[in-house]
Design a protein around this motif. Structure first.
Motif, PDB file in Angstrom:
ATOM      1  N   MET A   1      29.923 116.193 -87.980  1.00 39.27           N
ATOM      2  CA  MET A   1      30.163 116.950 -88.717  1.00 39.27           C
ATOM      3  C   MET A   1      31.213 116.958 -90.013  1.00 39.27           C
ATOM      4  O   MET A   1      32.611 116.090 -89.943  1.00 39.27           O
ATOM      5  CB  MET A   1      31.310 118.013 -88.183  1.00 39.27           C
ATOM      6  CG  MET A   1      31.603 119.223 -88.277  1.00 39.27           C
ATOM      7  SD  MET A   1      32.520 120.165 -86.779  1.00 39.27           S
ATOM      8  CE  MET A   1      32.261 121.556 -87.003  1.00 39.27           C
ATOM      9  N   SER A   2      30.868 117.483 -90.932  1.00 38.97           N
ATOM     10  CA  SER A   2      31.513 117.374 -92.164  1.00 38.97           C
ATOM     11  C   SER A   2      32.929 118.343 -92.598  1.00 38.97           C
ATOM     12  O   SER A   2      33.902 117.741 -93.418  1.00 38.97           O
ATOM     13  CB  SER A   2      30.382 117.528 -93.766  1.00 38.97           C
ATOM     14  OG  SER A   2      29.733 119.250 -93.654  1.00 38.97           O
ATOM     15  N   LEU A   3      32.942 119.191 -91.158  1.00 38.12           N
ATOM     16  CA  LEU A   3      34.200 120.155 -92.282  1.00 38.12           C
ATOM     17  C   LEU A   3      35.143 120.188 -90.656  1.00 38.12           C
ATOM     18  O   LEU A   3      34.467 120.276 -89.530  1.00 38.12           O
ATOM     19  CB  LEU A   3      33.584 121.125 -92.230  1.00 38.12           C
ATOM     20  CG  LEU A   3      33.019 122.317 -93.965  1.00 38.12           C
ATOM     21  CD1 LEU A   3      32.914 123.083 -94.029  1.00 38.12           C
ATOM     22  CD2 LEU A   3      33.594 121.544 -94.958  1.00 38.12           C
ATOM     23  N   ILE A   4      36.059 119.989 -90.109  1.00 39.45           N
ATOM     24  CA  ILE A   4      37.074 119.632 -89.537  1.00 39.45           C
ATOM     25  C   ILE A   4      38.684 120.578 -89.830  1.00 39.45           C
ATOM     26  O   ILE A   4      39.412 119.734 -90.528  1.00 39.45           O
ATOM     27  CB  ILE A   4      37.343 118.461 -89.222  1.00 39.45           C
ATOM     28  CG1 ILE A   4      35.973 117.093 -88.695  1.00 39.45           C
ATOM     29  CG2 ILE A   4      38.333 118.033 -87.651  1.00 39.45           C
ATOM     30  CD1 ILE A   4      35.949 115.798 -88.384  1.00 39.45           C
ATOM     31  N   LEU A   5      38.859 121.486 -89.158  1.00 40.12           N
ATOM     32  CA  LEU A   5      39.872 122.184 -89.241  1.00 40.12           C
ATOM     33  C   LEU A   5      41.314 121.722 -88.316  1.00 40.12           C
ATOM     34  O   LEU A   5      40.657 121.163 -87.266  1.00 40.12           O
ATOM     35  CB  LEU A   5      39.263 123.333 -88.754  1.00 40.12           C
ATOM     36  CG  LEU A   5      40.495 124.686 -89.235  1.00 40.12           C
ATOM     37  CD1 LEU A   5      41.413 125.036 -90.327  1.00 40.12           C
ATOM     38  CD2 LEU A   5      40.199 125.746 -88.492  1.00 40.12           C
TER      39      LEU A   5
ATOM     40  N   THR B   1      33.930 116.045 -95.089  1.00 36.12           N
ATOM     41  CA  THR B   1      33.572 114.610 -95.374  1.00 36.12           C
ATOM     42  C   THR B   1      32.480 114.104 -95.720  1.00 36.12           C
ATOM     43  O   THR B   1      31.589 113.465 -95.936  1.00 36.12           O
ATOM     44  CB  THR B   1      33.780 113.405 -94.070  1.00 36.12           C
ATOM     45  OG1 THR B   1      33.338 114.236 -92.752  1.00 36.12           O
ATOM     46  CG2 THR B   1      35.345 113.490 -93.618  1.00 36.12           C
ATOM     47  N   ASP B   2      31.910 115.089 -96.536  1.00 37.87           N
ATOM     48  CA  ASP B   2      30.870 115.340 -97.262  1.00 37.87           C
ATOM     49  C   ASP B   2      30.547 116.023 -99.133  1.00 37.87           C
ATOM     50  O   ASP B   2      32.104 115.436 -99.322  1.00 37.87           O
ATOM     51  CB  ASP B   2      29.080 116.232 -97.130  1.00 37.87           C
ATOM     52  CG  ASP B   2      30.247 118.075 -96.744  1.00 37.87           C
ATOM     53  OD1 ASP B   2      30.938 118.139 -97.970  1.00 37.87           O
ATOM     54  OD2 ASP B   2      29.900 119.037 -96.175  1.00 37.87           O
ATOM     55  N   GLU B   3      29.830 115.714 -99.363  1.00 39.70           N
ATOM     56  CA  GLU B   3      29.854 115.352-100.921  1.00 39.70           C
ATOM     57  C   GLU B   3      29.297 116.677-101.868  1.00 39.70           C
ATOM     58  O   GLU B   3      29.381 117.180-102.928  1.00 39.70           O
ATOM     59  CB  GLU B   3      28.639 114.263-101.464  1.00 39.70           C
ATOM     60  CG  GLU B   3      29.493 113.242-101.263  1.00 39.70           C
ATOM     61  CD  GLU B   3      28.639 111.865-101.268  1.00 39.70           C
ATOM     62  OE1 GLU B   3      27.647 112.273-102.552  1.00 39.70           O
ATOM     63  OE2 GLU B   3      28.950 110.943-100.227  1.00 39.70           O
ATOM     64  N   GLU B   4      29.484 117.780-101.107  1.00 41.51           N
ATOM     65  CA  GLU B   4      28.921 119.036-101.769  1.00 41.51           C
ATOM     66  C   GLU B   4      30.655 119.820-101.927  1.00 41.51           C
ATOM     67  O   GLU B   4      31.865 119.559-102.416  1.00 41.51           O
ATOM     68  CB  GLU B   4      28.874 120.103 -99.905  1.00 41.51           C
ATOM     69  CG  GLU B   4      27.498 119.487 -99.055  1.00 41.51           C
ATOM     70  CD  GLU B   4      26.211 119.445-100.744  1.00 41.51           C
ATOM     71  OE1 GLU B   4      26.146 120.159-101.236  1.00 41.51           O
ATOM     72  OE2 GLU B   4      25.053 118.027-100.106  1.00 41.51           O
ATOM     73  N   GLU B   5      29.662 120.796-102.673  1.00 35.03           N
ATOM     74  CA  GLU B   5      31.449 121.765-103.467  1.00 35.03           C
ATOM     75  C   GLU B   5      30.675 122.903-102.888  1.00 35.03           C
ATOM     76  O   GLU B   5      30.114 123.103-102.340  1.00 35.03           O
ATOM     77  CB  GLU B   5      30.349 121.831-104.760  1.00 35.03           C
ATOM     78  CG  GLU B   5      31.472 122.696-105.674  1.00 35.03           C
ATOM     79  CD  GLU B   5      31.415 123.218-107.090  1.00 35.03           C
ATOM     80  OE1 GLU B   5      31.436 123.642-107.692  1.00 35.03           O
ATOM     81  OE2 GLU B   5      30.519 122.501-107.474  1.00 35.03           O
ATOM     82  N   TYR B   6      32.275 123.166-102.593  1.00 32.12           N
ATOM     83  CA  TYR B   6      32.563 123.963-101.429  1.00 32.12           C
ATOM     84  C   TYR B   6      33.410 124.974-102.513  1.00 32.12           C
ATOM     85  O   TYR B   6      34.257 124.974-103.686  1.00 32.12           O
ATOM     86  CB  TYR B   6      33.341 124.229-100.905  1.00 32.12           C
ATOM     87  CG  TYR B   6      32.893 123.340 -99.366  1.00 32.12           C
ATOM     88  CD1 TYR B   6      32.440 123.862 -98.675  1.00 32.12           C
ATOM     89  CD2 TYR B   6      32.534 121.791 -99.250  1.00 32.12           C
ATOM     90  CE1 TYR B   6      31.475 123.010 -97.422  1.00 32.12           C
ATOM     91  CE2 TYR B   6      31.545 121.235 -98.203  1.00 32.12           C
ATOM     92  CZ  TYR B   6      31.147 122.004 -97.678  1.00 32.12           C
ATOM     93  OH  TYR B   6      30.337 120.861 -96.855  1.00 32.12           O
ATOM     94  N   THR B   7      33.528 125.965-102.307  1.00 32.29           N
ATOM     95  CA  THR B   7      34.453 127.483-103.276  1.00 32.29           C
ATOM     96  C   THR B   7      35.703 128.306-102.402  1.00 32.29           C
ATOM     97  O   THR B   7      35.538 127.955-101.040  1.00 32.29           O
ATOM     98  CB  THR B   7      33.657 128.801-102.666  1.00 32.29           C
ATOM     99  OG1 THR B   7      32.499 128.695-103.991  1.00 32.29           O
ATOM    100  CG2 THR B   7      34.637 129.934-104.095  1.00 32.29           C
ATOM    101  N   LEU B   8      36.658 127.928-102.341  1.00 34.66           N
ATOM    102  CA  LEU B   8      38.125 128.846-102.012  1.00 34.66           C
ATOM    103  C   LEU B   8      38.296 130.214-102.192  1.00 34.66           C
ATOM    104  O   LEU B   8      38.361 130.259-103.502  1.00 34.66           O
ATOM    105  CB  LEU B   8      39.546 127.685-102.403  1.00 34.66           C
ATOM    106  CG  LEU B   8      40.540 127.949-101.206  1.00 34.66           C
ATOM    107  CD1 LEU B   8      41.493 127.098-101.190  1.00 34.66           C
ATOM    108  CD2 LEU B   8      41.459 128.854-102.013  1.00 34.66           C
ATOM    109  N   LEU B   9      38.311 130.899-101.570  1.00 37.89           N
ATOM    110  CA  LEU B   9      38.928 132.187-101.672  1.00 37.89           C
ATOM    111  C   LEU B   9      40.582 132.627-101.171  1.00 37.89           C
ATOM    112  O   LEU B   9      40.561 132.179 -99.537  1.00 37.89           O
ATOM    113  CB  LEU B   9      37.883 133.464-100.277  1.00 37.89           C
ATOM    114  CG  LEU B   9      38.735 134.682-101.217  1.00 37.89           C
ATOM    115  CD1 LEU B   9      37.800 135.085-102.039  1.00 37.89           C
ATOM    116  CD2 LEU B   9      36.798 135.105 -99.729  1.00 37.89           C
ATOM    117  N   ALA B  10      41.048 133.300-101.740  1.00 36.08           N
ATOM    118  CA  ALA B  10      42.119 133.433-101.724  1.00 36.08           C
ATOM    119  C   ALA B  10      42.426 134.555-101.214  1.00 36.08           C
ATOM    120  O   ALA B  10      42.049 135.728-101.450  1.00 36.08           O
ATOM    121  CB  ALA B  10      43.333 133.212-102.700  1.00 36.08           C
TER     122      ALA B  10
END
Length: 237
Positions: free
Chosen positions: A1-5, A212-221
């Protein structure tokens, strides 16, 4: 899993009367084998030090230590002869190298809040180093500002590791990109204040998202938000 909260409420904690701490990773009496760090990033401590109180002289070795002061003032002294007061909006850096003793106290006037960050150096040993820098006048609105890095880029503090810490203050309804990283590196997003959405994950104050992956993500406030971004090698040194 590449996203862990990881949620703020799941952090470790310690109460010492004059010191109120929350630990993202195992530290002192808080030990969680599943939370021993994130690659080269070993510590994110969220500390409130009551006015006039603090840590007496104690040793460190082979660690890059960064203190981000968010409220009040922190008084530093060390065995190398360095002495300084770090105010809110400023950052202190100490490379412990082959060994150093230091003390840190909140100024007498008010309580002091800091984030203390420990990063494993690329190489152990060496002469201890100390620096402090103000970032008060850097415009962080809807963009990343480099606080520390391994190469001193963008007028950041240079540390002894191929790692970086960025800060941004994101306006409600605005988005900023979380840029991809090189192979072998990971990203950790830490919400200082506010509420954001990343890849359908909603994060609030003091929550943390590991990528833990190499992708680009977007953060929305979703509200006015202050965010830290860590880019670290996924090995310790």
């Amino acid at each position: 899993m590449s996203l862990i909260l990881h949620r703020s409420a799941k952090r470790g904690s310690a109460e010492h009367g004059w010191l109120h701490s929350r630990f993202s990773f195992s530290f002192a009496e808080y030990h969680n084998p599943a939370r021993m760090g994130f690659g080269a990033l070993r510590v994110i401590n969220d500390d409130l030090i009551e006015a006039g109180s603090g840590f007496g002289m104690h040793p460190h070795k082979n660690m890059e230590i960064v203190s981000i002061v968010t409220k009040g003032s922190l008084v530093h002294k060390d065995s190398e002869g360095n002495h300084g007061t770090i105010h809110a909006g400023e950052i202190q850096y100490m490379s412990a190298g082959s060994g150093v003793f230091h003390s840190e106290h909140a100024a007498d006037e008010s309580d002091t809040s800091i984030f203390q960050i420990w990063i494993h150096p690329a190489q152990n040993g060496g002469t201890p180093r100390y620096e402090q820098r103000s970032f008060i006048h850097h415009d962080k609105t809807d963009k990343w500002v480099t606080l520390i890095s391994g190469d001193g880029r963008d007028d950041s503090i240079t540390i002894k590791q191929d790692a970086a810490v960025y800060s941004a203050e994101v306006t409600i309804g605005k988005t900023i990109s979380i840029p991809p990283v090189r192979t072998g590196h990971g990203r950790l997003i830490f919400i200082v204040e506010g509420k954001v959405d990343i890849a359908d994950h909603t994060l609030e104050a003091r929550d943390e998202l590991q990528i833990t992956d190499e992708e680009e993500y977007t953060l929305l406030a979703l509200t006015e938000s202050t965010v830290l971004l860590f880019d670290v090698p996924m090995h310790q040194n």
